[in-house]
Motif scaffolding. Structure first.
Motif, PDB file in Angstrom:
ATOM      1  N   GLY A 107      -4.754  -1.824  -4.616  1.00 57.41           N
ATOM      2  CA  GLY A 107      -4.648  -1.111  -5.877  1.00 57.41           C
ATOM      3  C   GLY A 107      -6.001  -0.706  -6.426  1.00 57.41           C
ATOM      4  N   GLY A 108      -7.043  -0.781  -5.619  1.00 58.24           N
ATOM      5  CA  GLY A 108      -8.388  -0.438  -6.056  1.00 58.24           C
ATOM      6  C   GLY A 108      -8.652   1.053  -6.039  1.00 58.24           C
ATOM      7  N   ARG A 109      -9.934   1.388  -6.088  1.00 61.78           N
ATOM      8  CA  ARG A 109     -10.322   2.791  -6.233  1.00 61.78           C
ATOM      9  C   ARG A 109      -9.911   3.651  -5.050  1.00 61.78           C
ATOM     10  N   SER A 110      -9.653   3.050  -3.903  1.00 61.55           N
ATOM     11  CA  SER A 110      -9.269   3.833  -2.726  1.00 61.55           C
ATOM     12  C   SER A 110      -7.770   4.087  -2.648  1.00 61.55           C
ATOM     13  N   ALA A 111      -6.991   3.548  -3.575  1.00 64.42           N
ATOM     14  CA  ALA A 111      -5.548   3.757  -3.556  1.00 64.42           C
ATOM     15  C   ALA A 111      -5.218   5.240  -3.697  1.00 64.42           C
ATOM     16  N   GLY A 163      -6.848   0.764 -13.447  1.00 61.80           N
ATOM     17  CA  GLY A 163      -5.822  -0.132 -12.940  1.00 61.80           C
ATOM     18  C   GLY A 163      -6.133  -1.563 -13.296  1.00 61.80           C
ATOM     19  N   GLY A 164      -5.196  -2.434 -13.004  1.00 57.60           N
ATOM     20  CA  GLY A 164      -5.356  -3.856 -13.250  1.00 57.60           C
ATOM     21  C   GLY A 164      -5.056  -4.651 -12.002  1.00 57.60           C
ATOM     22  N   VAL A 165      -5.436  -5.927 -11.992  1.00 55.99           N
ATOM     23  CA  VAL A 165      -5.106  -6.818 -10.885  1.00 55.99           C
ATOM     24  C   VAL A 165      -3.637  -7.209 -10.991  1.00 55.99           C
ATOM     25  N   ALA A 202       0.832  -1.203   0.000  1.00 52.93           N
ATOM     26  CA  ALA A 202       0.000   0.000   0.000  1.00 52.93           C
ATOM     27  C   ALA A 202       0.860   1.244   0.000  1.00 52.93           C
ATOM     28  N   GLY A 203       1.945   1.188   0.713  1.00 46.80           N
ATOM     29  CA  GLY A 203       2.791   2.378   0.710  1.00 46.80           C
ATOM     30  C   GLY A 203       2.294   3.391   1.682  1.00 46.80           C
ATOM     31  N   GLY A 204       1.390   4.150   1.550  1.00 44.99           N
ATOM     32  CA  GLY A 204       1.129   5.360   2.289  1.00 44.99           C
ATOM     33  C   GLY A 204       1.477   6.494   1.365  1.00 44.99           C
TER      34      GLY A 204
END
Length: 654
Positions: free
Chosen positions: A404-408, A513-515, A25-27
């Motif tokens: 990596g979804g819409r909340s990224a 994005g992609g999976v 996720a990183g931040g």
């Protein structure tokens, strides 16, 4: 922007449940406001085999005052000079005028600057010498202008553009301008007629709109001198920056029994409305075969949401192994359209489409009445992926977007200038970070982002706040993006993303994005998961709708791309593959791709060669032969008779 559906007879459901790869996720920092991009360099690139002839109205009415104290001809001269300065160095450009030589006469049309390597000073001198005098023989001038444009050498495909500027309608009657445009537009792929109406209305505007529609182009309205310069620059740059096609010429057959046999590689053909093109391939029983077809209509040409491109893989007897249909999701104007499909052998090898033998690749174009009737260039990429090596147990499929979804949270920071490519073949490589570009109405820019096993690409595109022209009513266009796999499969976003937004000059953004990449994704049924089964260069397209030409005051508008590659890259497709040594963690921000120079400026990467410069490439298939299949996925790798050292890929001939 397109939508589509995938159906593969060789697919099975999810093979095994379990924990997913951990995504990093990183931040990432919070999203910043859109940043307006500076103008791209004037000589950014050339469209390969393209050429342009401007046809300038020099009839008596061009001597009238345009409302600024200058004549229309004086404003036209200034606009043409601006256009010439903005064209790429060396781009073949010429100038034809009509009505300039005598007070009356319907044969008064003359080529004052031949179409040849761009000579800016000569073009400016030529237009300065033009004086408005006579009649308006538009139809004859269009016919002559088509002859002015050089034919591409050796049968190459390229955009040949006639750019007509007029302040009135044809007053000669014969030949009828719309009929001439329709005839020219149907003679072969690549010819485009754009029209700019300078202070026109009523019948004159209708005629110019008709010419552009029939000639596979766009009509641009110019109510004043500033608009004239702006619209001319747009039309000329759109011609010069046309899609750079690449591949070996091939002629698909109209019937299956005459289909030419293809080996792995990249090919060029053309396709007309309502037409099917057949090709043949020989497949073994164990390898995955991929076919992608990209149709390249003239940007902004007339299309409908019913217009479609379909690819299929068939066996003898018209048995479908897999099919995919992609459609335009708007009626503003044409953009490149890609449909892709794969023959994936089933785990037990028991389906008829698993057998070794000859298969047919079919490409079909559906077109609604009133849509662009021109033949479209067709770029085909056919590739074969070998099965896994003996003893390699693949990692489980990755079906969720996860972090990596819409909340990224996308990357932040100061954007670096970049110039997108014209298509798959010269797509500009981007690394993780924030990038800034400019896009024309009707234009699609292309980029590529490397991602390996276990990684996923997620990004955001921001369309900048731009000054707008005065409008009597609210006009909306759109901004759109699409993500493609290394094998050019268009990804749908899987309900997590929607790659389109309305645009009216105010800031607007869209995410896609992609999976994560996993070898066993090929056995999934979901269209957003199944194609993400090999690493390499993932492609990003960014499109601005044609109606933005009625909205934005500047010729181009700014775009910002915020690109992230999440997840730790693995050394291979195996379940126990180690991380790639020396590679940064997937959430690292601000890393620059190898395609960018140290300044991050807007130079364009050279063609990478092979299959469109893709990280994915085509291979010779492994041999057939299969053993019994156990129900556990770990046993799956022993089913195939000849597994190589890895699911490696080499380039086929292009």
């Amino acid at each position: 922007m397109t939508t589509g559906n995938h159906r593969g007879g060789a697919r099975v459901g999810t093979l095994i449940g379990g924990a997913l790869f951990a995504l990093v996720a990183g931040g990432l920092p919070a999203l910043a406001a859109p940043v307006a991009a500076p103008a791209a360099p004037a000589a950014a690139r050339s469209g390969g085999n393209g050429s342009l002839v401007m046809v300038l109205d020099s009839s008596g009415s061009m001597g009238d005052d345009d409302g600024t104290g200058r004549t229309r001809m004086e404003s036209a001269r200034a606009a043409v000079s601006t256009v010439v300065d903005g064209l790429p160095d060396g781009f073949p450009t010429g100038l034809r005028v009509y009505g300039a030589d005598r007070p009356r006469g319907c044969t008064d049309t003359r080529l004052v600057q031949p179409v040849r390597k761009l000579d800016r000073d000569a073009l400016k001198r030529a237009v300065e010498a033009v004086r408005p005098r006579g009649d308006t023989p538009i139809g004859l001038s269009l016919r002559k202008a088509a002859d002015d444009l050089p034919k591409p050498a050796d049968g190459a495909l390229g955009t040949r553009t006639i750019l007509l500027v007029s302040d009135g309608e044809d007053n000669c009657g014969a030949p009828a301008p719309c009929e001439v445009a329709e005839q020219l537009g149907g003679e072969g792929p690549g010819l485009r007629i754009d029209t700019v109406g300078f202070q026109v209305k009523g019948a004159a505007r209708e005629q110019l709109e008709c010419i552009a529609h029939a000639g596979n182009g766009r009509y641009y309205d110019a109510p004043d001198a500033d608009a004239l310069a702006r619209q001319l620059r747009r039309a000329a740059r759109l011609s010069a920056d046309g899609y750079r096609l690449k591949g070996r010429r091939v002629a698909g057959a109209a019937t299956a029994d005459r289909a030419p046999v293809l080996g792995p590689g990249q090919y060029l053909d053309t396709i007309g409305p309502g037409e099917k093109r057949y090709y043949a391939v020989d497949l073994d029983a164990v390898s995955t075969a991929d076919l992608a077809a990209t149709a390249v209509p003239q940007p902004g040409a007339a299309v409908d949401t019913f217009d479609a491109l379909t690819t299929r893989i068939e066996r003898t007897g018209h048995e479908y192994c897999a099919t995919n249909t992609e459609r335009f999701t708007q009626k503003e104007g044409a953009t490149p359209l890609t449909a892709a499909v794969a023959r994936v052998p089933s785990p037990d090898g028991g389906r008829s489409c698993d057998r070794a033998g000859r298969y047919r690749l079919v490409v079909e174009r559906a077109s609604k009445k009133g849509s662009d009737a021109a033949r479209w260039p067709l770029e085909l990429v056919y590739g074969v992926e070998e099965p896994l090596a003996d003893g390699v147990t693949p990692a489980q499929s990755q079906t969720e977007y996860g972090e990596g979804g819409r909340s990224a949270t996308p990357p932040t920071g100061d954007p670096r200038d970049v110039r997108g490519g014209t298509g798959f073949n010269d797509a500009r490589e981007l690394g993780r970070g924030v990038w800034r570009d400019r896009v024309l109405p009707s234009q699609t820019l292309w980029y590529k982002v490397p991602a390996g096993w276990g990684q996923q690409v997620v990004y955001e595109v921001e369309f900048a706040n731009e000054p707008t022209v005065d409008r009597a009513s609210t006009t909306y266009s759109y901004g759109a993006t699409r993500l493609y796999t290394p094998a050019r499969f268009p990804l749908s976003g899987g309900g997590e993303f929607h790659g389109r937004t309305m645009y009216d000059g105010s800031p607007a953004s869209v995410r896609m994005g992609g999976v994560p990449v996993a070898w066993t994704n090929r056995y999934e049924n979901r269209s957003d998961v199944q194609p993400v089964h090999v690493g390499g260069d993932f492609y990003i397209s960014v499109t601005l709708g044609a109606r933005a030409a009625e909205i934005a005051e500047n010729p181009e508008i700014g775009v910002v791309l915020r690109v992230a590659v999440l997840g730790e890259e693995r050394a291979g497709p195996g379940r126990d593959a180690p991380p790639v040594a020396g590679k940064p963690d997937g959430n690292a921000d601000g890393e620059q791709g190898s395609g960018a120079d140290k300044r991050g400026d807007s130079s364009v990467s050279a063609d990478s060669g092979g299959t469109g410069g893709a990280g994915w490439a085509v291979v010779a298939a492994a041999g057939a032969g299969a053993a019994a299949m156990a129900v556990v996925l770990a046993v799956f790798v022993y089913v195939r008779g000849r597994r190589r050292a890895a699911a490696r890929m080499t380039r086929g001939s292009a």
